[in-house]
Write a protein that holds these residues in place. Structure first.
Motif, mmCIF file in Angstrom:
data_model
loop_
_atom_site.group_PDB
_atom_site.id
_atom_site.type_symbol
_atom_site.label_atom_id
_atom_site.label_comp_id
_atom_site.label_asym_id
_atom_site.label_seq_id
_atom_site.Cartn_x
_atom_site.Cartn_y
_atom_site.Cartn_z
ATOM 1 N N ALA A 78 33.381 46.917 34.630
ATOM 2 C CA ALA A 78 32.751 47.174 35.932
ATOM 3 C C ALA A 78 33.758 47.029 37.070
ATOM 4 C CB ALA A 78 31.577 46.225 36.139
ATOM 5 N N LEU A 79 34.624 46.021 37.014
ATOM 6 C CA LEU A 79 35.636 45.834 38.057
ATOM 7 C C LEU A 79 36.617 47.002 38.089
ATOM 8 C CD1 LEU A 79 36.402 42.033 37.566
ATOM 9 C CD2 LEU A 79 35.490 43.075 39.653
ATOM 10 N N LEU A 80 37.153 47.363 36.925
ATOM 11 C CA LEU A 80 38.128 48.442 36.877
ATOM 12 C C LEU A 80 37.518 49.767 37.319
ATOM 13 C CD1 LEU A 80 40.025 47.695 33.526
ATOM 14 C CD2 LEU A 80 40.873 47.375 35.861
ATOM 15 N N GLN A 81 36.283 50.010 36.915
ATOM 16 C CA GLN A 81 35.659 51.281 37.264
ATOM 17 C C GLN A 81 35.356 51.384 38.756
ATOM 18 O OE1 GLN A 81 32.782 53.229 34.676
ATOM 19 N NE2 GLN A 81 33.060 51.594 33.194
ATOM 20 N N THR A 82 34.980 50.276 39.377
ATOM 21 C CA THR A 82 34.711 50.331 40.815
ATOM 22 C C THR A 82 35.992 50.620 41.592
ATOM 23 O OG1 THR A 82 32.895 48.753 40.499
ATOM 24 C CG2 THR A 82 33.616 49.149 42.756
ATOM 25 N N PHE A 83 37.098 49.974 41.211
ATOM 26 C CA PHE A 83 38.385 50.301 41.822
ATOM 27 C C PHE A 83 38.709 51.786 41.627
ATOM 28 C CE2 PHE A 83 39.552 45.711 41.730
ATOM 29 C CZ PHE A 83 40.084 45.613 43.006
ATOM 30 N N TYR A 84 38.498 52.271 40.433
ATOM 31 C CA TYR A 84 38.794 53.677 40.118
ATOM 32 C C TYR A 84 37.920 54.618 40.953
ATOM 33 C CZ TYR A 84 39.216 57.843 37.084
ATOM 34 O OH TYR A 84 39.431 59.096 36.579
ATOM 35 N N ASN A 85 36.642 54.268 41.113
ATOM 36 C CA ASN A 85 35.747 55.075 41.933
ATOM 37 C C ASN A 85 36.252 55.180 43.369
ATOM 38 O OD1 ASN A 85 34.140 55.137 39.673
ATOM 39 N ND2 ASN A 85 32.517 53.849 40.506
ATOM 40 N N VAL A 86 36.719 54.051 43.899
ATOM 41 C CA VAL A 86 37.231 54.043 45.272
ATOM 42 C C VAL A 86 38.417 54.987 45.402
ATOM 43 C CG1 VAL A 86 38.402 52.623 47.010
ATOM 44 C CG2 VAL A 86 36.371 51.743 45.844
ATOM 45 N N GLY A 234 32.959 51.993 27.828
ATOM 46 C CA GLY A 234 32.938 53.294 28.478
ATOM 47 C C GLY A 234 31.722 53.523 29.340
ATOM 48 N N PHE A 235 30.554 53.028 28.927
ATOM 49 C CA PHE A 235 29.325 53.292 29.667
ATOM 50 C C PHE A 235 28.818 52.096 30.456
ATOM 51 C CE2 PHE A 235 27.101 57.333 27.867
ATOM 52 C CZ PHE A 235 28.116 58.100 28.405
ATOM 53 N N THR A 236 29.563 50.983 30.484
ATOM 54 C CA THR A 236 29.284 49.975 31.496
ATOM 55 C C THR A 236 29.638 50.585 32.847
ATOM 56 O OG1 THR A 236 29.654 48.030 30.105
ATOM 57 C CG2 THR A 236 30.047 47.757 32.442
ATOM 58 N N ALA A 237 28.839 50.293 33.858
ATOM 59 C CA ALA A 237 29.048 50.794 35.219
ATOM 60 C C ALA A 237 28.828 52.304 35.288
ATOM 61 C CB ALA A 237 30.409 50.401 35.785
#
Length: 492
Positions: A78-86, A234-237
């Motif tokens: 979840a942390l890595l994906q939110t950074f990636y989304n930004v 993969g499907f968290t977040a």
């Protein structure tokens, strides 16, 4: 005046950033205006997020193996994906181009990256496990019991729900806004109902077990496969390396230069055109200040709404599943996990709770179905509109003339595929294919964002986070492929 960026695509036209007040047609952006007008794309992402991973793969893994060794994978993902989304959204706001169009600027150019990216997104999600799982929930609502593993009727309900997605988009004036409003309702109802249910039935000891499991570093539990753990990551977040396929909604919301490029309208809309190429802003004092304002709105939308919602969306279903396993004295299977919690709670607390659980499950999975199905159509439409002058002439500049016929074609294809396998098996396949994106797109994103106007460029540590995305999710994909063709690289 123009700003060159990458190869094989036109230079970006340069003009001033709009103000948030201009875009959202308000006199000021206070807390009320923030949530009424500016928050939105994160809700579409969250509607997808609180779905296959949170309702199926997370509870399945926790139900079978417990929190320790599984929970930290959820938090890190979840942390890595939110950074990636930004970082994906940074490009959209600075140029008005959706990521699938931006990839075409990376050497060797759009003939490689744009078709490949469309193919990866469709190949990852066309299996339709999210749709088939929602159909299982509808079957249980109709018949009052979980469907047999090989039943065809739930798949027909899944097809009907795909048709509902078509109706929602077709009846909208602005498709992104319709998705936002639908997800305001569904996500709010899901999180509130989950929270109330968990407070009422889950003991404090299991709350603590779930929360501590998120922050306890431990080896994965014995017996869990690389495919299961990779699917969970993969499907968290959202969808790990493929999260970019949703971030284009910032263009349609009007964030930054998205306001200058246009949006895809619904059949009831005004037929707004979408520019084939983006625009960007000059590096001067006024635009630097406006960029900081847009970036702060993005951070609120992503960290304040998406990240918090994604963590709650995974924590609440998993502790509920953990409690259901304890009550039932048995573990969920891939075949019954979509209705397992509702069945156990119904047996313990009565039919009313059973049906509440089923409605909740259908909402969770339908919000995912709505976002993913629409996004596949949107990504393909944006790619075709940006790269084919012939198509733009054929559709007379109105993307709807491609969007809706392609949605019908995709609906038929998915309807055929979902009859071929168990829903959870289809979801695990999609989740691991999402990790494939982490081997590619962080590097494409670093190239693009490093060439933005100076105020919009990432700081050095942002590049480090993107490399961590590559390492974390890429590991799971490589292990998944090794497992698929022979023996996994790592076993637990």
């Amino acid at each position: 005046m123009s700003h060159p960026l990458g190869v094989s695509r036109p230079d970006l036209e340069v003009t001033d950033l709009p103000t948030p007040e201009e875009v959202f047609k308000v006199s000021r952006i206070g807390p009320k205006e923030l949530f009424k007008h500016a928050v939105g794309p994160s809700l579409i992402a969250l509607g997808i997020s609180i779905g296959s991973g949170e309702w199926l793969l997370g509870p399945l893994s926790v139900g079978q193996y417990g929190f320790i060794g599984v929970g930290w994978v959820i938090l890190v993902s979840a942390l890595l994906q939110t950074f990636y989304n930004v970082e994906c959204s940074r490009y959209v706001i600075a140029t008005g181009e959706t990521p699938v169009v931006g990839w075409g600027r990376v050497p060797p150019g759009w003939p490689l990256w744009v078709p490949l990216s469309v193919l990866i997104v469709i190949f990852s999600f066309i299996a339709g496990g999210w749709a088939a799982s929602a159909g299982q929930g509808v079957f249980a609502l109709v018949h009052g019991e979980a469907p047999p593993a090989d039943a065809a009727e739930p798949r027909w309900y899944a097809v009907a729900l795909l048709a509902v997605v078509f109706v929602i988009t077709a009846s909208a004036r602005r498709i992104s806004r319709a998705l936002e409003l639908a997800n305001w309702v569904m996500v709010s109802a899901i999180l509130i109902a989950l929270l109330v249910t968990c407070v009422l039935v889950v003991p404090l000891s299991q709350w603590w077990e779930g929360i501590s499991g998120f922050v306890t570093p431990a080896a994965p539990p014995e017996g869990i496969t690389a495919t299961q753990l990779g699917g969970l990551a993969g499907f968290t977040a959202l969808a790990s390396g493929l999260n970019w396929y949703v971030m284009g909604h910032y263009r349609d919301k009007g964030y930054g230069m998205g306001h200058r490029v246009g949006y895809i309208s619904g059949l009831r809309g005004d037929g707004s055109t979408v520019r084939a190429s983006g625009v960007t802003f000059p590096d001067d004092e006024r635009n630097r200040g406006l960029w900081r304002r847009w970036y702060r709105l993005l951070m609120v939308d992503m960290w304040g709404v998406f990240f918090v919602g994604a963590i709650l969306g995974m924590l609440l279903p998993t502790i509920l599943m953990s409690h259901a396993v304890e009550m039932a004295g048995e573990q969920p299977t891939r075949a019954n996990v979509p209705t397992f919690v509702a069945s156990v709670l119904g047996a313990e607390y009565g039919p009313v709770v059973f049906y509440i659980g089923l409605v909740l499950g259908v909402l969770v999975l339908f919000s995912t179905q709505l976002g993913i199905f629409e996004a596949m159509v949107r990504v393909t439409t944006d790619a075709a509109n940006a790269t084919s002058p012939r198509l733009r002439r054929l559709i007379e500049g109105d993307p709807r003339r491609f969007y809706y016929p392609f949605m019908i074609v995709l609906l038929v294809l998915i309807s055929i595929i979902i009859f071929q396998s168990l829903p959870v098996g289809l979801v695990e396949w999609s989740a691991n294919m999402s990790n494939l994106g982490a081997l590619i797109y962080p590097f494409l994103l670093m190239y693009l964002n490093s060439k933005l106007p100076r105020p919009a460029r990432p700081r050095p540590w942002h590049y480090v986070i993107l490399v961590l995305n590559f390492l974390f999710f890429g590991f799971f994909f490589v292990n998944f492929i090794a497992d698929f063709i022979g023996d996994p690289l790592v076993t637990f």
